[in-house]
Design an enzyme around this catalytic site. Structure first.
Site, PDB file in Angstrom:
ATOM      1  N   ASN A  62     -15.747  22.014  20.410  1.00 55.84           N
ATOM      2  CA  ASN A  62     -16.250  21.597  19.098  1.00 55.84           C
ATOM      3  C   ASN A  62     -16.168  22.722  18.067  1.00 55.84           C
ATOM      4  O   ASN A  62     -15.870  22.477  16.893  1.00 55.84           O
ATOM      5  CB  ASN A  62     -17.701  21.119  19.238  1.00 55.84           C
ATOM      6  CG  ASN A  62     -18.261  20.522  17.960  1.00 55.84           C
ATOM      7  OD1 ASN A  62     -17.681  19.611  17.390  1.00 55.84           O
ATOM      8  ND2 ASN A  62     -19.404  21.035  17.520  1.00 55.84           N
ATOM      9  N   CYS A 117     -39.640   1.437  10.536  1.00 56.92           N
ATOM     10  CA  CYS A 117     -39.502   0.680  11.786  1.00 56.92           C
ATOM     11  C   CYS A 117     -40.825   0.028  12.179  1.00 56.92           C
ATOM     12  O   CYS A 117     -41.863   0.694  12.204  1.00 56.92           O
ATOM     13  CB  CYS A 117     -39.034   1.614  12.897  1.00 56.92           C
ATOM     14  SG  CYS A 117     -38.842   0.790  14.486  1.00 56.92           S
ATOM     15  N   CYS A 157     -30.700  24.595  20.075  1.00 56.36           N
ATOM     16  CA  CYS A 157     -31.460  23.345  20.076  1.00 56.36           C
ATOM     17  C   CYS A 157     -32.871  23.568  20.608  1.00 56.36           C
ATOM     18  O   CYS A 157     -33.580  22.609  20.914  1.00 56.36           O
ATOM     19  CB  CYS A 157     -30.734  22.269  20.888  1.00 56.36           C
ATOM     20  SG  CYS A 157     -30.386  22.728  22.585  1.00 56.36           S
ATOM     21  N   CYS A 173     -42.989   3.087  20.033  1.00 55.70           N
ATOM     22  CA  CYS A 173     -41.722   3.602  20.554  1.00 55.70           C
ATOM     23  C   CYS A 173     -41.720   5.129  20.478  1.00 55.70           C
ATOM     24  O   CYS A 173     -42.142   5.722  19.481  1.00 55.70           O
ATOM     25  CB  CYS A 173     -40.561   3.028  19.751  1.00 55.70           C
ATOM     26  SG  CYS A 173     -38.953   3.750  20.157  1.00 55.70           S
ATOM     27  N   CYS A 213     -39.044   8.058  17.770  1.00 56.10           N
ATOM     28  CA  CYS A 213     -39.340   8.790  16.529  1.00 56.10           C
ATOM     29  C   CYS A 213     -40.803   9.216  16.524  1.00 56.10           C
ATOM     30  O   CYS A 213     -41.657   8.519  17.056  1.00 56.10           O
ATOM     31  CB  CYS A 213     -39.075   7.924  15.298  1.00 56.10           C
ATOM     32  SG  CYS A 213     -37.342   7.500  15.033  1.00 56.10           S
ATOM     33  N   GLU A 256     -16.952  28.146  29.223  1.00 55.30           N
ATOM     34  CA  GLU A 256     -17.824  27.018  29.574  1.00 55.30           C
ATOM     35  C   GLU A 256     -17.964  26.982  31.092  1.00 55.30           C
ATOM     36  O   GLU A 256     -17.076  27.421  31.814  1.00 55.30           O
ATOM     37  CB  GLU A 256     -17.207  25.722  29.038  1.00 55.30           C
ATOM     38  CG  GLU A 256     -17.819  24.426  29.509  1.00 55.30           C
ATOM     39  CD  GLU A 256     -19.273  24.291  29.109  1.00 55.30           C
ATOM     40  OE1 GLU A 256     -20.092  23.985  29.990  1.00 55.30           O
ATOM     41  OE2 GLU A 256     -19.586  24.504  27.919  1.00 55.30           O
ATOM     42  N   ASN A 287     -19.953  30.704  34.797  1.00 52.94           N
ATOM     43  CA  ASN A 287     -21.370  30.360  34.701  1.00 52.94           C
ATOM     44  C   ASN A 287     -22.044  31.341  33.744  1.00 52.94           C
ATOM     45  O   ASN A 287     -22.330  32.481  34.103  1.00 52.94           O
ATOM     46  CB  ASN A 287     -22.026  30.422  36.079  1.00 52.94           C
ATOM     47  CG  ASN A 287     -23.482  29.988  36.035  1.00 52.94           C
ATOM     48  OD1 ASN A 287     -24.080  29.846  34.968  1.00 52.94           O
ATOM     49  ND2 ASN A 287     -24.062  29.770  37.203  1.00 52.94           N
ATOM     50  N   CYS A 337     -33.857  -1.035  15.610  1.00 56.13           N
ATOM     51  CA  CYS A 337     -34.004   0.421  15.606  1.00 56.13           C
ATOM     52  C   CYS A 337     -33.246   0.964  14.405  1.00 56.13           C
ATOM     53  O   CYS A 337     -32.035   0.755  14.287  1.00 56.13           O
ATOM     54  CB  CYS A 337     -33.468   1.035  16.899  1.00 56.13           C
ATOM     55  SG  CYS A 337     -33.542   2.836  16.909  1.00 56.13           S
TER      56      CYS A 337
END
Length: 476
Positions: A299, A68, A394, A74, A77, A315, A343, A156
């Site tokens: 999912n 890129c 994550c 930017c 990345c 959830e 919760n 991009c």
């Protein structure tokens, strides 16, 4: 000012080279492990410095030319200058280091990384919009690195090609609106064969604006969704587009519809691989009852329901669990799924017991992790606990924190862990970990030792408080 030559030892997750000078750590932007560089110091702190590469004297064999032209400016990345397999190796090392530094644990086995496409993979993105007359008018793109300014992006390479090709037309379209300065962002969400754009507008749109949007949609084959305030205000410009976004998991015979502002994984190809790996690691049997915590739209829940006796998704949002239930019914899985709205950041062991016994459990929390869930699991008796747990994360730091509770207080073993390359060319680390319960007597021993340790810590804290109070009452 250009400093002396620095030798780069390693790389952090912001893709900064790490060097040392006079006992102080120096973070060097643009440098890679093994390189010798001249660098200019841009910030000095008591315990570290930040520098920027001026000249690479000895380039790393892992260095590649960024694809890129906006790389380095930017903020989308951070690692395009590093060969992709080396990016993954750095993330794997970061995961293992975090397990040890935060939780004092190591996985018994390191899983091979999950790979997918490294370019054109971002099926979700949030693009900022700014009117900047000095740069020619409207800018549409990601923020500049470590800045609130919007990068002057014309292409991009992590976005699909047809979305990248929209960046310049979107500038012209927003400039044609009656109040372009009142458009702060556009969200991009791609389904299979569908491109949805969510226009955030602070002021109401007029008839002229609607005409501009419709013309753009017809010319570029996109759907417009409008958002005037919070997420609940999002709606399609054309009501016929209300249920057309979806992704598929063909190995399970599933089609998952979603709205453009729903949380879905950015990388659809990796998501399919991730779900398949999670179910394989769980080793679900046809008679198993399985929990899916932080289930979102289902999912993992729906694939689990195709393999076990019952899958229970939990959830915090009833809107999401209602739609997950609709998806289950659409696939004839309503008899093998159940959903609860709770919760999960405030649960305790009595809540967990109230859901009944689970043979297996999948946990997929947001970045905050699943601290309360881990604590509740650590208090279950051997007869009450799931024997195997898969945790999709994550955030390595909160995964390591929760893993430490499950291992040191709950009698689980970290059997395996590995990275999922969900976000190539970024420092984001997605990972998956497998926990297995110890034998019953070993679980009871671990739990007893954890209780004794907690009681001793509480006693010492109380004594310290008393001593501090007594000291404060002494005459000067």
């Amino acid at each position: 000012m250009v400093d002396e030559v620095l030798k780069i030892e390693s790389l952090d997750l912001e893709a900064r080279g790490i060097a040392r000078r006079d006992g102080k750590v120096v973070f060097v932007e643009g440098a890679l492990p093994g390189e010798r560089v001249y660098a200019a110091t841009v910030r000095r702190k008591p315990s570290y410095e930040i520098a920027r590469v001026e000249t690479v004297l000895t380039p790393s064999s892992q260095r590649v030319e960024p694809r890129c032209p906006h790389f380095g400016v930017c903020g989308g990345c951070a690692m395009q200058h590093l060969e992709p397999t080396s990016q993954v190796a750095i993330k794997q090392r970061a995961l293992e280091d975090t397990f040890w530094h935060v939780g004092k644990i190591r996985p018994q086995r390191v899983l091979p990384p999950l790979h997918g496409p490294t370019w054109g993979y971002r099926y979700r993105a949030r693009l900022s919009v700014r009117v900047v007359p000095k740069k020619g008018g409207v800018l549409v793109g990601f923020h500049e690195r470590k800045s609130s300014y919007v990068a002057d992006m014309r292409e991009c390479h992590v976005l699909p090609r047809h979305v990248s090709d929209l960046l310049l037309p979107l500038r012209a379209m927003i400039a044609a609106l009656s109040r372009p300065e009142r458009i702060p962002q556009i969200e991009v969400a791609l389904g299979e064969g569908v491109t949805a754009l969510v226009l955030r507008h602070i002021e109401p749109l007029n008839d002229h604006d609607i005409t501009v949007l419709r013309d753009f949609a017809a010319r570029h084959n996109v759907q417009w969704w409008l958002q005037s305030k919070g997420p609940d205000t999002v709606h399609p410009l054309d009501p016929a587009h209300g249920d057309t976004l979806a992704y598929t998991m063909p190995e399970f015979g599933l089609r998952m519809p979603y709205r453009p502002t729903d949380f879905t994984q950015v990388n659809h190809a990796i998501n399919r691989s991730m779900v398949s790996r999670a179910l394989k690691l769980l080793e679900v049997q046809p008679t198993d009852r399985v929990a899916d915590l932080f289930c979102g739209l289902g999912n993992f829940t729906l694939p689990l329901a195709t393999q076990g006796r019952e899958a229970v998704g939990v959830e915090g949002s009833k809107a999401l669990t209602d739609r997950a239930l609709e998806a289950a019914a659409r696939h004839g899985l309503e008899g093998r799924t159940r959903f609860a709205t709770l919760n999960l950041f405030e649960v305790d062991v009595s809540w967990l017991r109230g859901l009944g016994y689970f043979d297996r459990m999948l946990i997929d929390p947001p970045r905050e992790g699943a601290h309360a869930v881990a604590q509740a699991l650590s208090q279950l008796t051997p007869a009450e606990r799931p024997r195997r747990i898969v945790y999709v994360s994550c955030n390595p730091a909160t995964l390591a924190r929760d893993a430490a509770i499950m291992v040191h207080e709950g009698g689980y073993v970290l059997k395996a862990a590995g990275v999922i390359n969900m976000f190539p060319h970024t420092g984001h680390v997605e990972s998956i970990a497998v926990f297995e319960s110890l034998a019953d007597d070993e679980v009871l021993h671990v739990q007893q030792q954890a209780r004794l340790k907690a009681e001793l810590a509480a006693q010492e804290a109380a004594e310290a408080t008393v001593q501090a109070g007594a000291a404060s009452e002494q005459p000067a």
